[in-house]
Write a protein that holds these residues in place. Structure first.
Motif, PDB file in Angstrom:
ATOM      1  N   MET A 102      89.009  14.428  47.067  1.00 41.46           N
ATOM      2  CA  MET A 102      88.573  15.755  46.600  1.00 41.46           C
ATOM      3  C   MET A 102      87.980  15.615  45.200  1.00 41.46           C
ATOM      4  SD  MET A 102      89.241  17.471  49.253  1.00 41.46           S
ATOM      5  CE  MET A 102      88.973  19.167  48.717  1.00 41.46           C
ATOM      6  N   GLU A 105      85.619  18.487  43.864  1.00 46.33           N
ATOM      7  CA  GLU A 105      86.341  19.720  43.566  1.00 46.33           C
ATOM      8  C   GLU A 105      87.201  19.588  42.313  1.00 46.33           C
ATOM      9  OE1 GLU A 105      85.460  19.453  47.935  1.00 46.33           O
ATOM     10  OE2 GLU A 105      86.249  18.093  46.412  1.00 46.33           O
ATOM     11  N   LEU A 106      87.738  18.408  42.061  1.00 44.64           N
ATOM     12  CA  LEU A 106      88.664  18.221  40.941  1.00 44.64           C
ATOM     13  C   LEU A 106      87.969  17.794  39.655  1.00 44.64           C
ATOM     14  CD1 LEU A 106      91.600  16.401  42.784  1.00 44.64           C
ATOM     15  CD2 LEU A 106      91.392  18.822  42.242  1.00 44.64           C
ATOM     16  N   ALA A 120      82.364  21.667  52.357  1.00 39.49           N
ATOM     17  CA  ALA A 120      83.172  22.863  52.595  1.00 39.49           C
ATOM     18  C   ALA A 120      82.958  23.388  54.013  1.00 39.49           C
ATOM     19  CB  ALA A 120      82.832  23.941  51.568  1.00 39.49           C
ATOM     20  N   ASP A 139      95.775  17.179  47.579  1.00 36.20           N
ATOM     21  CA  ASP A 139      94.626  17.793  46.909  1.00 36.20           C
ATOM     22  C   ASP A 139      93.833  18.674  47.873  1.00 36.20           C
ATOM     23  OD1 ASP A 139      95.301  16.533  44.555  1.00 36.20           O
ATOM     24  OD2 ASP A 139      93.967  14.834  44.889  1.00 36.20           O
ATOM     25  N   THR A 142      95.697  21.852  48.302  1.00 34.16           N
ATOM     26  CA  THR A 142      95.588  22.664  47.091  1.00 34.16           C
ATOM     27  C   THR A 142      94.294  23.461  47.097  1.00 34.16           C
ATOM     28  OG1 THR A 142      96.935  21.128  45.791  1.00 34.16           O
ATOM     29  CG2 THR A 142      95.459  22.589  44.567  1.00 34.16           C
ATOM     30  N   CYS A 143      93.220  22.809  47.526  1.00 34.27           N
ATOM     31  CA  CYS A 143      91.913  23.471  47.560  1.00 34.27           C
ATOM     32  C   CYS A 143      91.743  24.364  48.786  1.00 34.27           C
ATOM     33  CB  CYS A 143      90.804  22.429  47.528  1.00 34.27           C
ATOM     34  SG  CYS A 143      90.734  21.446  46.017  1.00 34.27           S
ATOM     35  N   TYR A 144      92.398  23.999  49.885  1.00 32.69           N
ATOM     36  CA  TYR A 144      92.279  24.757  51.140  1.00 32.69           C
ATOM     37  C   TYR A 144      93.684  24.990  51.717  1.00 32.69           C
ATOM     38  CZ  TYR A 144      87.340  23.508  50.887  1.00 32.69           C
ATOM     39  OH  TYR A 144      86.038  23.363  50.482  1.00 32.69           O
TER      40      TYR A 144
END
Length: 388
Positions: A102, A105-106, A120, A139, A142-144
């Protein structure tokens, strides 16, 4: 069961992800009852047991139309389930997605770029997800956080190539590349990347700051040149060069090195570290991202933010006894990894996901998805079509 794999990453790069699929695809094809077909967009190696389907090269501008073409292949070959080596999608065939990291995103990549928007899209479309490390799974969730099921399966490495190479072959390699006079350190892959998360400058800055001249530096792959200011700041005795190597030569380089320096601030897995340990090469790396899952206690671990800490790690590599201990520990750790977990996880996920194809709730989802994706294709044409 028929599994269609988009070999798009072979077109895009020859880095670790390509190495993963080069090993996984023939292993999947060897499974009884599983027919593996691969879209070849260019750069695809010869892979035993798979059916190769020539396919147009990938372009960011027309990704929805690309999905339409993929779906036509799925329909023509009566494909049961789809997966991609990167983040491409069909329109209605059920999909399994392997997620590598990720990082965008991070690390504040521009997520408005179509490339990352398609990631995405793929995450949203796929019905099953496989992360290549526990860290990547955490991770991803966390994002999804609404994803239903994310499995974890570590990659392996090519045992036939990455193993301790005999001294004669190492000596021949060192003489050929001109690194046969002094101990040398190795870096593998990108040394920079966005926000410098690869952190490769730490080695150069540490040797410059503390005047460490016990090692030369061999940069394998990554950016085509080493930053001139980094070279100029090194102690005069230190030789540093960047070269590109085959896997066989990479194994020889690692086998002869005093250490791999890999101070990355994030990894989705860390294949270069695993391959180094498999060759008996001592490793200096961080515990960030997934790296501790790969290394265990078999490496010199640093935080990645301190030159003095890196200097201390290089000091350890000056000791023959320390290097010997790290070699033994690394070989034992690397022996725990092979491709079987990832191959079986993909195969099992594909079988389960294929069952969705005739379920009413999935068919309703696919019908809505197709409508939205085709609407996007029309917008793409109006946006990007050349004007008179």
């Amino acid at each position: 069961m028929k599994l269609l794999v988009d070999g798009v990453f072979f077109q895009l790069a020859s880095s670790g992800i390509a190495r993963v699929w080069q090993a996984v695809l023939p292993a999947l094809a060897a499974i009884d009852g599983l027919d593996v077909l691969v879209l070849d967009r260019g750069g695809m190696p010869t892979l035993e047991g798979v059916t190769r389907i020539p396919f147009p090269t990938y372009k960011d501008l027309y990704t929805a139309d690309d999905s339409e073409l993929i779906q036509r292949i799925c329909d023509f070959y009566a494909i049961d389930v789809f997966t991609s080596t990167y983040y491409t999608t069909p329109l209605s065939t059920p999909m399994v997605l392997v997620v590598y990291d990720m990082i965008p995103e991070l690390f504040e990549f521009d997520l408005k770029h179509r490339h990352w928007q398609e990631k995405a899209v793929a995450i949203a479309y796929a019905r099953r997800h496989i992360a290549i490390s526990r860290s990547t799974r955490e991770d991803l969730l966390t994002c999804y956080p609404t994803l239903d099921q994310v499995d974890v399966a570590h990659p392996g490495f090519n045992h036939a190539v990455f193993h301790p190479v005999d001294e004669e072959r190492v000596a021949a390699f060192r003489q050929r590349v001109g690194f046969d006079q002094r101990p040398y350190l190795v870096t593998v892959g990108s040394r920079e990347q966005h926000l410098n998360y690869k952190n490769g400058a730490l080695l150069f800055d540490t040797m410059a700051t503390f005047g460490i001249d016990a090692f030369d530096i061999l940069c394998i792959g990554g950016e085509p040149t080493i930053a001139p200011e980094k070279l100029a700041a090194l102690p005069p005795a230190v030789k540093a060069e960047r070269i590109q190597l085959s896997d066989d030569d990479l194994a020889a380089a690692l086998s002869g090195a005093a250490g791999l320096i890999y101070p990355s601030l994030y990894e989705g897995f860390g294949l270069p570290v695993l391959e180094a340990m498999a060759c008996g090469c001592p490793v200096v790396t961080t515990a960030r991202g997934s790296l501790s899952e790969v290394t265990g206690n078999a490496c010199v671990i640093i935080d990645g933010a301190s030159r003095s800490e890196m200097a201390a790690a290089l000091g350890k590599l000056m000791s023959q006894s320390v290097r010997n201990d790290l070699r033994r520990a690394g070989l034992e750790r690397a022996a725990l990894f092979d491709w079987s977990a990832l191959v079986s996880t993909i195969a099992d996920a594909a079988r389960e996901t294929a069952k969705l194809g005739q379920q009413a709730d999935y068919l309703a989802f696919a019908e809505t998805w197709q409508s939205l994706r085709r609407l996007q294709a029309a917008v793409d044409v109006n946006t990007w079509a050349p004007t008179a």
